[in-house]
Design an enzyme around this catalytic site. Structure first.
Site, PDB file in Angstrom:
ATOM      1  N   GLY A 101       0.810  -1.205   0.000  1.00  0.00           N
ATOM      2  CA  GLY A 101       0.000   0.000   0.000  1.00  0.00           C
ATOM      3  C   GLY A 101       0.845   1.256   0.000  1.00  0.00           C
ATOM      4  O   GLY A 101       0.471   2.263  -0.614  1.00  0.00           O
ATOM      5  N   SER A 175      -8.208   4.124   4.260  1.00  0.00           N
ATOM      6  CA  SER A 175      -6.760   4.051   4.457  1.00  0.00           C
ATOM      7  C   SER A 175      -6.202   5.431   4.767  1.00  0.00           C
ATOM      8  O   SER A 175      -6.385   6.371   3.980  1.00  0.00           O
ATOM      9  CB  SER A 175      -6.056   3.498   3.210  1.00  0.00           C
ATOM     10  OG  SER A 175      -4.650   3.519   3.391  1.00  0.00           O
ATOM     11  N   SER A 176      -5.492   5.535   5.880  1.00  0.00           N
ATOM     12  CA  SER A 176      -4.826   6.799   6.202  1.00  0.00           C
ATOM     13  C   SER A 176      -3.706   7.095   5.205  1.00  0.00           C
ATOM     14  O   SER A 176      -3.243   8.237   5.106  1.00  0.00           O
ATOM     15  CB  SER A 176      -4.244   6.744   7.614  1.00  0.00           C
ATOM     16  OG  SER A 176      -3.172   5.818   7.696  1.00  0.00           O
ATOM     17  N   GLU A 319      -2.920  -2.685  12.161  1.00  0.00           N
ATOM     18  CA  GLU A 319      -1.971  -3.710  11.716  1.00  0.00           C
ATOM     19  C   GLU A 319      -1.763  -4.791  12.781  1.00  0.00           C
ATOM     20  O   GLU A 319      -1.296  -5.886  12.483  1.00  0.00           O
ATOM     21  CB  GLU A 319      -0.619  -3.075  11.380  1.00  0.00           C
ATOM     22  CG  GLU A 319      -0.572  -2.388  10.034  1.00  0.00           C
ATOM     23  CD  GLU A 319      -0.574  -3.369   8.884  1.00  0.00           C
ATOM     24  OE1 GLU A 319       0.298  -4.254   8.832  1.00  0.00           O
ATOM     25  OE2 GLU A 319      -1.467  -3.255   8.016  1.00  0.00           O
ATOM     26  N   HIS A 346      -6.883  -4.741   2.941  1.00  0.00           N
ATOM     27  CA  HIS A 346      -5.424  -4.898   3.045  1.00  0.00           C
ATOM     28  C   HIS A 346      -4.954  -6.032   2.133  1.00  0.00           C
ATOM     29  O   HIS A 346      -5.566  -6.298   1.102  1.00  0.00           O
ATOM     30  CB  HIS A 346      -5.035  -5.127   4.506  1.00  0.00           C
ATOM     31  CG  HIS A 346      -5.017  -3.859   5.304  1.00  0.00           C
ATOM     32  ND1 HIS A 346      -4.259  -3.690   6.445  1.00  0.00           N
ATOM     33  CD2 HIS A 346      -5.669  -2.689   5.134  1.00  0.00           C
ATOM     34  CE1 HIS A 346      -4.436  -2.476   6.933  1.00  0.00           C
ATOM     35  NE2 HIS A 346      -5.293  -1.855   6.154  1.00  0.00           N
ATOM     36  N   LYS A 416       7.652  -9.920   2.934  1.00  0.00           N
ATOM     37  CA  LYS A 416       7.113  -8.589   2.639  1.00  0.00           C
ATOM     38  C   LYS A 416       7.686  -7.545   3.578  1.00  0.00           C
ATOM     39  O   LYS A 416       7.999  -6.422   3.160  1.00  0.00           O
ATOM     40  CB  LYS A 416       5.592  -8.629   2.737  1.00  0.00           C
ATOM     41  CG  LYS A 416       4.888  -7.295   2.555  1.00  0.00           C
ATOM     42  CD  LYS A 416       3.385  -7.472   2.683  1.00  0.00           C
ATOM     43  CE  LYS A 416       2.656  -6.143   2.730  1.00  0.00           C
ATOM     44  NZ  LYS A 416       2.741  -5.396   1.456  1.00  0.00           N
TER      45      LYS A 416
END
Length: 433
Positions: A101, A175-176, A319, A346, A416
């Site tokens: 993202g 989403s921020s 998260e 996500h 990741k």
């Protein structure tokens, strides 16, 4: 609700079971969030910058590669320090976002500062991650962007080397990163930017505060005195030596190891003043029945082996949801986790995935529109699909410490954000006191 797709399995990995209370002192790689922001700010600064102890994982190496594709001058040959020198950004270029993202939301504005077209695409699931509100916001401040009919990837940003800027209203409730994606490059906009969030509650607000803090450190004038409104003035950024903190979200599985086994885990090199929401994590650990202490040695978490059910709004630290949900299945009472509807967008629909996988191991999980209700039941071993999602893998590994026979369909997805995870986790599980 998005369709929950189970990817084809890779090489299965059986999570190690701890022989007793774990005892470990670890030094984890740097924060993904800080590394990503430091790279973007360094690439558009007027003087040489460096990123000390960056996270070297898939998300951040793809971020560096994307910036380099646009002409940024990066030297990533050192493990300890990446150097970024001033350079003229240009196209044509292509950016592979993977599943990140941060890349798909932070780099389109940077691409507008490049002279020429820049295309963006990534892993198949990246095409379904929310992006439209950000692209609309960037169009409002002067960018020309072609996007898929879904409003997301693949996209082409037609950079001209100049972004006019101005005022933009955006719904960042999904989403921020939409806000951060507008703010990070804003000092280079001709007129700066005024961003107004007009949707529901802003998720992961501490990450926007991190963006503001790092912009100011680079010399930007940022006014965030009005809630949900940010003004960034145009101006030159000065290259910094960014010291990257250990990653808070990546640390939670290791702290969870102490909680579920009644052990003790210390993460060294933790700063006394953090840009990450450490206080919120410490509060959650306390509610779950553990104890956290920040000393000169680092951040230490101790567990008793008994976990308590909690009622928590995780909006600010979303998260952490997968590992918190895993801990809740082992608690002495029910839990209700809310405020995280946005994590459906996500790496996978995390709420549906957690309900399916934790339920498959025997937990009683009820999926809510914005969270989960979890009633602990005796758990059993079994296959745990990770959905190409590193946080799902973390959740499964935590359960495996005390539930033998949990087999992850793919532990490699942890690359990741932490390629060393399988090795570090096996070492932690094997260390007891």
């Amino acid at each position: 609700m998005p369709t929950l797709t189970v990817p084809q399995p890779y090489e299965p990995w059986t999570a190690p079971t701890a022989a007793g209370p774990v005892a470990a002192t670890l030094r984890l790689p740097g924060s993904k969030s800080m590394t990503a922001r430091a790279l973007v700010l360094s690439a558009i600064s007027a003087t040489t910058a460096s990123v000390r102890r960056p996270l070297q994982a898939r998300d951040t190496t793809l971020m560096a590669a994307g910036l380099a594709a646009m002409g940024a001058d990066l030297d990533t040959s050192s493990v300890e320090r990446w150097a970024v020198r001033p350079a003229t950004l240009r196209g044509p270029a292509h950016v592979d976002v993977g599943l990140a993202g941060t890349i798909m939301r932070f780099l389109p504005a940077v691409a507008g500062l490049a002279d020429g077209p820049v295309t963006f695409d990534g892993d198949p699931h990246a095409r379904s991650r929310p992006l439209g509100p950000l692209l609309d916001g960037l169009r409002t401040v002067g960018l020309r962007i072609d996007a898929a009919t879904t409003g997301g990837l693949p996209i082409t940003v037609h950079g001209t080397g100049r972004i006019p800027g101005g005022e933009v209203a955006i719904d960042a409730s999904k989403s921020s990163q939409f806000v951060s994606g507008l703010l990070l490059a804003a000092p280079r906009f001709t007129d700066g930017v005024l961003v107004r969030h007009v949707g529901g509650d802003l998720p992961s607000a501490p990450h926007v505060r991190m963006t503001v803090r790092m912009l100011r450190a680079a010399g930007a004038a940022v006014d965030d005195s009005v809630p949900d409104v940010w003004r960034v003035e145009p101006g030159e950024l000065t290259g910094q030596e960014w010291a990257i903190e250990p990653d808070l979200s990546g640390a939670l599985p290791f702290f969870a190891a102490a909680l579920v086994t009644g052990g003790e885990v210390t993460l060294s090199d933790w700063p006394q003043r953090s840009a990450q929401p450490v206080e919120l994590l410490i509060e959650l650990i306390d509610q779950l029945g553990g104890r956290a202490e920040l000393t000169s040695a680092g951040l230490t978490v101790r567990g008793t082996g008994t976990l308590h059910g909690i009622t928590a709004d995780l909006r600010q630290v979303s998260e952490l949801t997968p590992v918190i949900a895993a801990l809740a299945t082992l608690a002495d009472g029910p839990s209700r986790l809310t405020g995280v509807a946005h994590i459906r967008g996500h790496e996978t629909d995390r709420l549906a995935a957690l309900a399916a996988e934790l339920g498959g191991l025997g937990a009683e999980v009820t999926e809510l529109p914005d969270g989960l209700e979890i009633a602990p039941k005796p758990l059993r071993g079994g296959r745990f699909h990770t959905y190409d999602d590193h946080r799902m893998a973390h959740a499964a590994a935590v359960l495996g410490l005390v539930v033998p026979g949990i087999e992850l369909t793919d532990v490699a997805c942890t690359s990741k954000t932490l390629p060393e995870f399988p090795t570090l986790w096996t070492t932690t599980a094997g260390g007891s006191r």
